[in-house]
Write a protein that holds these residues in place. Sequence first.
Motif, mmCIF file in Angstrom:
data_model
loop_
_atom_site.group_PDB
_atom_site.id
_atom_site.type_symbol
_atom_site.label_atom_id
_atom_site.label_comp_id
_atom_site.label_asym_id
_atom_site.label_seq_id
_atom_site.Cartn_x
_atom_site.Cartn_y
_atom_site.Cartn_z
ATOM 1 N N LEU A 50 -1.267 -15.063 6.002
ATOM 2 C CA LEU A 50 -1.331 -15.897 4.803
ATOM 3 C C LEU A 50 -2.442 -15.451 3.867
ATOM 4 C CD1 LEU A 50 -0.583 -19.468 6.160
ATOM 5 C CD2 LEU A 50 0.910 -17.941 4.896
ATOM 6 N N LYS A 51 -3.013 -14.284 4.106
ATOM 7 C CA LYS A 51 -4.066 -13.775 3.236
ATOM 8 C C LYS A 51 -3.695 -12.399 2.691
ATOM 9 C CE LYS A 51 -7.889 -14.003 5.561
ATOM 10 N NZ LYS A 51 -9.163 -14.254 6.204
ATOM 11 N N PRO A 52 -2.564 -12.309 1.995
ATOM 12 C CA PRO A 52 -2.184 -11.007 1.452
ATOM 13 C C PRO A 52 -3.083 -10.595 0.293
ATOM 14 C CG PRO A 52 -0.623 -12.691 0.772
ATOM 15 C CD PRO A 52 -1.583 -13.337 1.729
ATOM 16 N N THR A 53 -3.247 -9.288 0.136
ATOM 17 C CA THR A 53 -3.993 -8.752 -0.995
ATOM 18 C C THR A 53 -3.126 -8.881 -2.248
ATOM 19 O OG1 THR A 53 -3.102 -6.529 -0.770
ATOM 20 C CG2 THR A 53 -5.098 -7.048 0.515
ATOM 21 N N GLU A 54 -3.707 -8.558 -3.404
ATOM 22 C CA GLU A 54 -2.951 -8.626 -4.656
ATOM 23 C C GLU A 54 -1.735 -7.695 -4.620
ATOM 24 O OE1 GLU A 54 -3.616 -7.796 -9.415
ATOM 25 O OE2 GLU A 54 -5.361 -8.292 -8.185
ATOM 26 N N SER A 55 -1.928 -6.486 -4.142
ATOM 27 C CA SER A 55 -0.807 -5.540 -4.053
ATOM 28 C C SER A 55 0.247 -6.013 -3.059
ATOM 29 C CB SER A 55 -1.313 -4.153 -3.647
ATOM 30 O OG SER A 55 -2.106 -3.603 -4.664
ATOM 31 N N GLU A 56 -0.186 -6.595 -1.959
ATOM 32 C CA GLU A 56 0.761 -7.126 -0.985
ATOM 33 C C GLU A 56 1.545 -8.298 -1.576
ATOM 34 O OE1 GLU A 56 -1.637 -5.895 3.113
ATOM 35 O OE2 GLU A 56 -1.936 -7.907 2.262
ATOM 36 N N LEU A 57 0.889 -9.117 -2.374
ATOM 37 C CA LEU A 57 1.588 -10.226 -3.034
ATOM 38 C C LEU A 57 2.659 -9.713 -3.993
ATOM 39 C CD1 LEU A 57 -1.253 -12.804 -3.788
ATOM 40 C CD2 LEU A 57 0.778 -13.175 -2.377
ATOM 41 N N GLU A 58 2.367 -8.621 -4.677
ATOM 42 C CA GLU A 58 3.359 -8.028 -5.581
ATOM 43 C C GLU A 58 4.590 -7.574 -4.798
ATOM 44 O OE1 GLU A 58 0.153 -6.408 -8.907
ATOM 45 O OE2 GLU A 58 0.900 -5.032 -7.369
ATOM 46 N N ILE A 59 4.376 -6.970 -3.655
ATOM 47 C CA ILE A 59 5.481 -6.528 -2.809
ATOM 48 C C ILE A 59 6.240 -7.729 -2.260
ATOM 49 C CG2 ILE A 59 6.051 -5.410 -0.600
ATOM 50 C CD1 ILE A 59 3.759 -3.385 -1.288
ATOM 51 N N LEU A 60 5.500 -8.736 -1.803
ATOM 52 C CA LEU A 60 6.153 -9.949 -1.304
ATOM 53 C C LEU A 60 7.015 -10.591 -2.383
ATOM 54 C CD1 LEU A 60 3.370 -11.586 0.888
ATOM 55 C CD2 LEU A 60 5.606 -10.769 1.657
ATOM 56 N N GLN A 61 6.521 -10.614 -3.614
ATOM 57 C CA GLN A 61 7.288 -11.214 -4.702
ATOM 58 C C GLN A 61 8.633 -10.502 -4.868
ATOM 59 O OE1 GLN A 61 6.250 -14.107 -6.404
ATOM 60 N NE2 GLN A 61 8.426 -14.024 -6.864
ATOM 61 N N VAL A 62 8.611 -9.178 -4.784
ATOM 62 C CA VAL A 62 9.857 -8.413 -4.877
ATOM 63 C C VAL A 62 10.790 -8.802 -3.733
ATOM 64 C CG1 VAL A 62 10.888 -6.103 -4.767
ATOM 65 C CG2 VAL A 62 8.772 -6.463 -6.074
ATOM 66 N N LEU A 63 10.247 -8.884 -2.526
ATOM 67 C CA LEU A 63 11.072 -9.217 -1.366
ATOM 68 C C LEU A 63 11.561 -10.663 -1.421
ATOM 69 C CD1 LEU A 63 9.123 -7.302 1.420
ATOM 70 C CD2 LEU A 63 11.313 -6.665 0.364
ATOM 71 N N TRP A 64 10.734 -11.589 -1.899
ATOM 72 C CA TRP A 64 11.180 -12.972 -2.051
ATOM 73 C C TRP A 64 12.322 -13.054 -3.056
ATOM 74 C CZ3 TRP A 64 5.436 -14.632 -2.470
ATOM 75 C CH2 TRP A 64 4.914 -14.895 -1.188
ATOM 76 N N ASP A 65 12.249 -12.257 -4.117
ATOM 77 C CA ASP A 65 13.296 -12.261 -5.140
ATOM 78 C C ASP A 65 14.578 -11.593 -4.650
ATOM 79 O OD1 ASP A 65 11.552 -13.542 -6.879
ATOM 80 O OD2 ASP A 65 11.074 -11.729 -8.024
ATOM 81 N N LYS A 66 14.443 -10.466 -3.954
ATOM 82 C CA LYS A 66 15.609 -9.675 -3.540
ATOM 83 C C LYS A 66 16.178 -10.104 -2.185
ATOM 84 C CE LYS A 66 15.121 -5.230 -5.773
ATOM 85 N NZ LYS A 66 16.519 -5.200 -6.153
ATOM 86 N N GLY A 67 15.346 -10.648 -1.327
ATOM 87 C CA GLY A 67 15.780 -10.970 0.031
ATOM 88 C C GLY A 67 15.471 -9.818 0.965
ATOM 89 N N ASN A 68 16.247 -8.747 0.885
ATOM 90 C CA ASN A 68 16.033 -7.531 1.670
ATOM 91 C C ASN A 68 15.950 -6.357 0.710
ATOM 92 O OD1 ASN A 68 16.374 -8.813 4.248
ATOM 93 N ND2 ASN A 68 18.564 -8.811 3.881
#
Length: 128
Positions: free
Chosen positions: A7-25
């Motif tokens: 639950l402590k992602p870095t800024e760059s990790e959050l950007e990647i997570l956002q892509v994955l949350w939007d796309k799913g896979n």
Amino acid sequence: MPENKSLKPTESELEILQVLWDKGNATVREVHENLLTFKDVGYTTTLKLMQIMNEKGLVKRNDSFRTHIYKAAVNKEVTQKYMLNKFVSNLFGGSSSQLVMQALGDGKVTEEELDKIQLMIDQLKKKD
């Protein structure tokens, strides 16, 4: 909520997570191409970050195919809530009202946003 690396992602990790949350896979290539629309980042950097995120438990990797498929392993809303609570605690001394006043103080809020905020305030008052 206990301190949790996932639950402590870095800024760059959050950007990647956002892509994955939007796309799913998504594959690394798909994530990388999405990131390129708003930042200059190398493919190998994206790959390495996603490998680290897999080790940290932020993403899950399906390697049963030739091209690995990634998906977020952390819930978007839970992560947002945790990050926001840390932000409010660290920057505003735990005061949500100071956060809201700062956010609204620049005058860039629309009438529609003000109506939504007022509705939320009214609903919160009814709970008491």
